[in-house]
Enzyme design. Sequence first.
Site, PDB file in Angstrom:
ATOM      1  CE  LYS A  69      -1.364  11.977   4.136  1.00  0.00           C
ATOM      2  NZ  LYS A  69      -1.902  10.788   3.476  1.00  0.00           N
ATOM      3  CE1 TYR A 242      -2.333   6.443   4.390  1.00  0.00           C
ATOM      4  CE2 TYR A 242      -1.047   4.629   3.520  1.00  0.00           C
ATOM      5  CZ  TYR A 242      -1.163   5.956   3.846  1.00  0.00           C
ATOM      6  OH  TYR A 242      -0.114   6.790   3.642  1.00  0.00           O
ATOM      7  CB  VAL A 260       3.406   6.260  -1.735  1.00  0.00           C
ATOM      8  CG1 VAL A 260       2.031   5.728  -1.414  1.00  0.00           C
ATOM      9  CG2 VAL A 260       3.398   7.748  -1.986  1.00  0.00           C
TER      10      VAL A 260
END
Length: 314
Positions: A69, A242, A260
């Site tokens: 990202k 997050y 992850v």
Amino acid sequence: MRLEEIMSILENAKRIGRGVIRYGNVATYIPELAKADKNKLGICLYTIDGSRFETGNTDDRFTIQSISKVMALCLALDTFGSEIVFERVGVEPSGEAFNSLVELDNRSNRPFNPMINSGAITIASMLVSRYSIEDMQKYMQDVCEDPEIAMDEAVFQSEMETCARNKAIAYLLKSKNIIDSDVEDSVVFYTQMCAMSVTAKNLATFGLLLANDGIQISTGKRLITSQTVRLVLTIMLTCGMYDGSGEFALKTGIPTKSGVGGGLLSVAQNKMGIGIYGPSLDEKGNCIAGCELLGYISEALNLHIFNKAEWKEE
Ligand code: GLN
């Protein structure tokens, strides 16, 4: 600081990280990721002066997942400009899990930020209108200085079979006219960029590029504009972990992005890039060993962004 001193700090950091591995678990919602060995841990620190400190499993390949990202945001900002990008994606922490869609549906007509799935799928939908996945792969190879970076086909297929939630997010984005491109193409592009396989060394190299304002140290070439680097690092600090971003920022003060697959990309501005691999994750999906040991490294090497700095008026 002497080089041996930094090396011994790194070894301590590995010990500290190893101490918490057992409290985490590998990701299982993408079945292929469940095969990772949770005891792996690799740490690389690459400094702006050209020193490289490495320990543990620094050559192991793992999928980059959400750290892509950051690359996608860099490319989108340098391609479309910040005004166009931030018209579609916000820059506020969401306080929700990375794959949440509730806040998108209830609280906003734009994804909260580009570091969560809704924001990154939106960025992917912009990139897919201009670039092929091979272009994206080449971009990742360039910023990580590794021509071997390639897509892990097994992880890609595995995620495509279990990505109903990301598809739901993408269709919700389409229903709100945030995505112009084809929904399925956008999800495929997003999932492919997440499935590129990298090493901790690659992440430290990319981190160093960001720490050096977008200029590649080995060649002196500018790969990312200065303005983009500033925007991206700010978003990494506020949203990169997050719903654990605030606590992590307090503890380390180092802009960081997790994936992850077990990767962590950290940037100590004007100082160093840090790449970590450790697939045992905490409940928020962040590398558990990496989060713990970065707190120690930040303290030991004085890397917190808001540490008192010398300031002299001329
Ligand atoms: N590809 C993963 C997903 O969309 C990336 C998530 C992550 O690394 N946090 O679920």
